[in-house]
Write an enzyme that holds these catalytic residues in place. Structure first.
Site, mmCIF file in Angstrom:
data_model
loop_
_atom_site.group_PDB
_atom_site.id
_atom_site.type_symbol
_atom_site.label_atom_id
_atom_site.label_comp_id
_atom_site.label_asym_id
_atom_site.label_seq_id
_atom_site.Cartn_x
_atom_site.Cartn_y
_atom_site.Cartn_z
ATOM 1 N N LYS A 187 48.892 39.291 53.949
ATOM 2 C CA LYS A 187 49.935 40.059 53.277
ATOM 3 C C LYS A 187 49.899 39.868 51.767
ATOM 4 C CE LYS A 187 54.962 40.652 52.986
ATOM 5 N NZ LYS A 187 56.285 40.198 53.467
ATOM 6 N N GLN A 188 49.760 38.611 51.324
ATOM 7 C CA GLN A 188 49.882 38.306 49.900
ATOM 8 C C GLN A 188 49.120 37.023 49.574
ATOM 9 O OE1 GLN A 188 54.168 37.748 50.892
ATOM 10 N NE2 GLN A 188 54.136 36.289 49.205
ATOM 11 N N TRP A 208 62.555 31.983 47.872
ATOM 12 C CA TRP A 208 61.720 31.102 47.050
ATOM 13 C C TRP A 208 61.283 31.806 45.772
ATOM 14 C CZ3 TRP A 208 55.851 30.801 47.422
ATOM 15 C CH2 TRP A 208 55.301 32.009 47.893
ATOM 16 N N ASP A 209 61.458 33.121 45.711
ATOM 17 C CA ASP A 209 61.114 33.901 44.526
ATOM 18 C C ASP A 209 61.707 33.281 43.259
ATOM 19 O OD1 ASP A 209 61.081 35.388 46.933
ATOM 20 O OD2 ASP A 209 61.184 37.292 45.873
ATOM 21 N N GLU A 265 52.805 36.090 55.510
ATOM 22 C CA GLU A 265 53.686 36.172 56.671
ATOM 23 C C GLU A 265 53.075 36.921 57.852
ATOM 24 O OE1 GLU A 265 58.047 36.111 54.488
ATOM 25 O OE2 GLU A 265 56.955 38.011 54.605
#
Length: 748
Positions: free
Chosen positions: A601-602, A345-346, A487
């Protein structure tokens, strides 16, 4: 601004990091910044775009071509080169204004000092060609053996991928020598041709490129074929201050490029030889000059920021697939086989904006790749019992899903660990829609919709519709058992980002149905017959209206990341890190150190708010930034830019600045995560580069586009006094300039 990166001295521990940092490429291929004498143990890679192979039951991954840069020297039978030889000085450089890699190394020997100097580049105008110049200087009379050829024993993570390797050689002209390698991949028996022509020149004095002053001197030559290599060996007697140079022209073609790929490769190389190294380099540098006139971002007052950002853009320019009308960009660019060379998806969420505003045709290729892999996405959805299109989390050619159910190796048991990237990260399909519609809204190129774009949006909306669950007493639709951008927390319900992006997908489907009259009558008839547009409109309008989207708390203004997130243990990053036993252990999964905590995580909620900021009061944006940032590990290079963007939207550019630099310097500084369990995930970070660009353009410059109109609003950090760049929107080109007090866009 300094456009040259320089690394002095030699440290074998930095081989991997410098391979990423000094990368060169042209979209067709990418070459790691490694030395000519290196072999596979030093992770040498000439990585080819869009060509994959699987060996047995191992992970499927992209192909590294045979290494035709392979070169070393011998003196009195002793091999001279790094990492084994003693060196007096060593330097590598990257001129990222022109995509030229260079090295200079001096070795003390008992016969005198010898210096190796080289440079190489991937031709931008001729993407199949690599050019290299390699020179040897001596300070004393010395007999030197120069060994150069093609090494077919290449670095593979899940290989070997090259079979039926065949070598050939010829020498038809004085001082000109040809070598070639032909191989086949394991899975599809795809033919790969690597051809090289070496032109040898012995010079009287150290005068690079001065071919007229060639010394009439004898040398001996032989071709040596080893098990995995074919090599030219030249033994030359050099006088003090003498020099030998050779120019190598390397061509790489595959059967995917043409049925006549071997002949075309040879013909192209002979044409390159006629042009000569100097002409090819001049043309290559002129291409880059014109590119930077269009793409460079100027930053006044902060040279570090300007260098970091334009170095990031250099990477994005170097991996753009201009040679194809339908190809995307892997998560690690073309820096190697990590992440299986797959498209994530980046591309749509982090890379696409740069190409949209600078090279719309590249952006179109990225979008067309998703259209052309729709059937693979529909097949995956059907596999899981859903309607529509469920795009691959790790996409290879044809939409092939490269992600497995056991995608991480547990460091303690060394057994595969069940992960839920493949089957639960359903937000990938909404990213595809987001990229497609961003392209349409920015370029006004509705032809992409005629070429299958509408079907992509409809099928992705159908997928989410088939996943909706209804809580009867409340009448709302929900999405359960998913993994959001964070994630570390698996199989959650009503992830804020996932649900909001599903709503976006429904909204885009509604928009296309309502504007179907903009399409050709043939397309309208086709869609009406295939989908029944009236019923589809009713269905998607209802889904958009009733899907559950978490709202900010009335008092705290916080948005819960997913159902039950607030019930998790509230701790600190330091405390979680203190529980780590093995430096490579995975923080998520059933037993991960972060799984039962609020540590994420992000950016997750923050990403959602950054994308849909107009729907929320600024207090909501700020409160959630303040809450989630201390709880974010930033274990992904995609994370920092979203915190930078949201800080700008909160009018806090100085708070955004360190996150901007973190993104822009992901490859300049190195030090990012290189392991997920026992799985190597190192390489370049294109998404971080794209995120740095987004921060500069959307954040610091406040660029917004609504219905084809462009607006800018200054939000510069204290270190930057002026920011300027060019963008293409709706076929028009603008020059944007932002100062502390003002911002304006001028049509150019």
């Amino acid at each position: 601004m300094d456009w040259t990166l320089t690394e002095n001295g030699y440290d074998s521990n930095l081989v991997t990091t410098l391979g990423n940092k000094f990368f060169i490429g042209n979209g067709y291929m990418g070459i790691r910044g490694t030395l000519e004498e290196y072999e596979k143990d030093q992770l040498v890679a000439i990585n080819l775009s869009g060509i994959y192979d699987q060996v047995g039951e191992k992970f499927r991954e992209p192909i590294n071509a045979p290494n035709a840069l392979y070169t070393y020297i011998e003196i009195a039978g002793e091999r001279i080169g790094l990492p084994d030889s003693e060196m007096k000085s060593h330097q590598i450089t990257l001129d990222f204004s022109h995509g030229v890699f260079g090295r200079k190394t001096s070795y003390p020997t008992k016969h005198g000092e010898i210096t190796v100097e080289s440079e190489r580049f991937c031709c931008m105008e001729q993407p199949h060609i690599i050019c290299m110049k390699y020179c040897i200087h001596t300070n004393a009379d010395m007999e030197v053996t120069l060994v150069s050829g093609i090494d077919a024993d290449v670095w593979d993570i899940n290989g070997p991928h090259l079979n039926n390797v065949k070598f050939s050689s010829s020498s038809k002209e004085e001082n000109t020598f040809e070598l070639s390698v032909h191989a086949n991949t394991s899975e599809k028996k795809l033919g790969i041709s690597v051809w090289e022509i070496t032109s040898l020149r012995i010079l009287d004095d150290v005068i690079p490129d001065c071919l007229e002053q060639r010394k009439k001197q004898q040398y001996t030559h032989e071709v040596v074929k080893a098990e995995s290599k074919i090599l030219n060996r030249f033994t030359i007697s050099l006088s003090a201050n003498g020099m030998v140079c050779f120019y190598k022209y390397i061509g790489i073609y595959t059967e995917k490029d043409s049925d006549l790929y071997e002949r075309e490769n040879k013909d192209l190389l002979h044409h390159a030889l006629l042009q000569g190294y100097g002409t090819l380099k001049s043309n290559h540098m002129e291409w880059w000059k014109k590119c930077w006139e269009r793409d460079q971002v100027l930053i006044e007052g902060d040279e570090e920021a300007m260098q970091a950002l334009n170095y990031s853009l250099y990477h994005l320019i170097s991996i753009a697939p201009r040679h194809s009308k339908s190809m995307s960009i892997p998560a690690r660019g073309l820096s190697g086989q990590t992440y299986k060379g797959a498209v994530f998806w980046d591309t749509e969420m982090f890379l696409l904006p740069f190409y949209l505003y600078t090279e719309p045709m590249v952006a179109r290729s990225l979008v067309k790749y998703r259209i052309d892999t729709l059937e693979g996405a529909k097949k995956k959805a059907k596999e899981y019992g859903y309607l529509g299109a469920f795009y691959a989390w790790e996409s290879q050619e044809g939409g092939y899903e490269a992600c497995s159910d056991y995608n991480v190796i547990d460091v303690f048991t060394e057994r595969p660990m069940r992960t839920y990237f493949r089957d639960k990260q359903i937000h990938i399909s909404s990213a595809v829609v987001y990229g497609l519609m961003s392209y349409v809204h920015t370029t006004n190129d509705y032809s992409i919709l005629e070429e299958g774009g509408v079907e992509v949006v409809f099928e992705c909306a159908q997928f989410y519709y088939s996943m909706l669950l209804q809580k009867v007493p409340f009448g709302q639709f929900e999405l359960h058992d998913v993994v959001g951008p964070d994630e570390y927390h698996e199989r959650v319900n009503n992830n804020f980002y996932t649900n909001r992006m599903a709503k976006y997908t429904f909204d885009m489907a509604v928009e296309l149905i309502q504007n179907v009259s903009k399409l050709s009558q043939e397309t309208q008839n086709k869609l009406a017959k295939q989908y029944g547009l009236s019923a589809l409109l009713t269905k998607f309008e209802e889904a958009s209206k009733r899907i559950f989207i978490k709202i900010p708390d009335k008092y705290t203004k916080l948005v819960e990341q997913f159902d039950g997130y607030y019930k998790l243990k509230d701790t600190t990053l330091d405390e979680v890190r203190s529980k780590v036993i093995h430096p490579k252990e995975y923080w998520g999964g059933a037993y991960g150190v972060a799984a039962d905590t609020k540590i994420i995580k992000q950016a997750d909620v923050v990403t959602t708010l950054a994308l849909f900021r107009d729907e929320y009061e600024q207090e909501v944006l700020q409160k959630n930034w303040d809450y989630y940032e201390p709880r974010t590990e930033h274990g992904s290079s995609l994370s920092a830019c979203m915190y930078a963007l949201l800080a700008c939207y909160c009018d806090n550019p100085d708070e955004a600045y360190p996150f901007f630099l973190k993104s822009a310097m992901a490859d300049l500084k190195g030090g990012g995560k290189e392991w997920a369990g026992l799985l190597y995930i190192g390489g370049t970070h294109p998404a971080a580069a794209g995120g740095a660009y987004m921060t500069a353009v959307y954040g610091f410059a406040g660029l917004t586009i609504k219905e084809g109109s462009i607006a800018v609003k200054p939000c510069l950090p204290s270190s930057i006094t002026e920011l300027s760049f060019s963008v293409q929107i709706g076929g028009k080109k603008y020059r944007v300039t932002v100062t502390k007090e003002d911002a304006f866009a001028v049509l150019i």
